[in-house]
Write an enzyme that holds these catalytic residues in place. Sequence first.
Site, PDB file in Angstrom:
ATOM      1  N   CYS A  98      22.389  -8.742  34.716  1.00  0.00           N
ATOM      2  CA  CYS A  98      22.001  -9.738  34.931  1.00  0.00           C
ATOM      3  C   CYS A  98      21.486 -10.610  33.231  1.00  0.00           C
ATOM      4  CB  CYS A  98      19.750  -9.915  34.891  1.00  0.00           C
ATOM      5  SG  CYS A  98      19.549  -8.470  35.724  1.00  0.00           S
ATOM      6  N   GLU A 154      15.224 -10.188  37.962  1.00  0.00           N
ATOM      7  CA  GLU A 154      16.033 -10.758  37.536  1.00  0.00           C
ATOM      8  C   GLU A 154      16.530 -11.681  38.442  1.00  0.00           C
ATOM      9  OE1 GLU A 154      15.647  -8.061  34.104  1.00  0.00           O
ATOM     10  OE2 GLU A 154      16.496  -8.402  36.455  1.00  0.00           O
ATOM     11  N   HIS A 173      18.559  -6.760  41.117  1.00  0.00           N
ATOM     12  CA  HIS A 173      17.696  -6.397  40.266  1.00  0.00           C
ATOM     13  C   HIS A 173      16.929  -7.642  40.421  1.00  0.00           C
ATOM     14  CE1 HIS A 173      20.204  -3.670  37.405  1.00  0.00           C
ATOM     15  NE2 HIS A 173      19.977  -3.454  38.386  1.00  0.00           N
ATOM     16  N   CYS A 216      19.558  -6.251  31.824  1.00  0.00           N
ATOM     17  CA  CYS A 216      21.111  -5.869  31.671  1.00  0.00           C
ATOM     18  C   CYS A 216      22.128  -6.762  31.123  1.00  0.00           C
ATOM     19  CB  CYS A 216      20.878  -5.372  32.589  1.00  0.00           C
ATOM     20  SG  CYS A 216      21.593  -5.679  34.228  1.00  0.00           S
TER      21      CYS A 216
END
Length: 148
Positions: free
Chosen positions: A109, A80, A78, A106
């Site tokens: 993260c 992040e 992801h 999410c």
Amino acid sequence: MPRPSWSEYFMTITKMVAKRSTCMRRHVGAVLVKDKRILSTGYNGAPAGIRHCEEAGCIREVLKIPSGERHELCRGLHAEQNAIIQAAYHGVSVDGSTLYCTNRPCIICSKMLINAGIKEIVYGEGYDDPLADDMLTEAGIKMVRFVL
């Protein structure tokens, strides 16, 4: 033309960063900022040196996995995660920084952001993950929705 606010400035940059995404399903960009200075950026996609999903195929599409479920079944990281990893790779502390992201994080993260010392998250689009919301609230991380 009016001068953009800091949030508008950094959120606009997240949209540009997201254009580097190699994900076939969603393009996400993230920028870690402290004292109005960019520390690191990240976008979602396969790890460096690994085939992108356009070449290898999207396992999530093949298995018909809905968004927000079974995050471990994906070739990509992801945005992040990549922003945190890039900072660590280059020896930059992100403790006390703000994450600007095109999407709300999410749960995976969120846990990483909590442990990285992020103090605030400014995001554009929602992402329904009640556990992530609960943990971010418990950790005292300020959440701000900012839509361009």
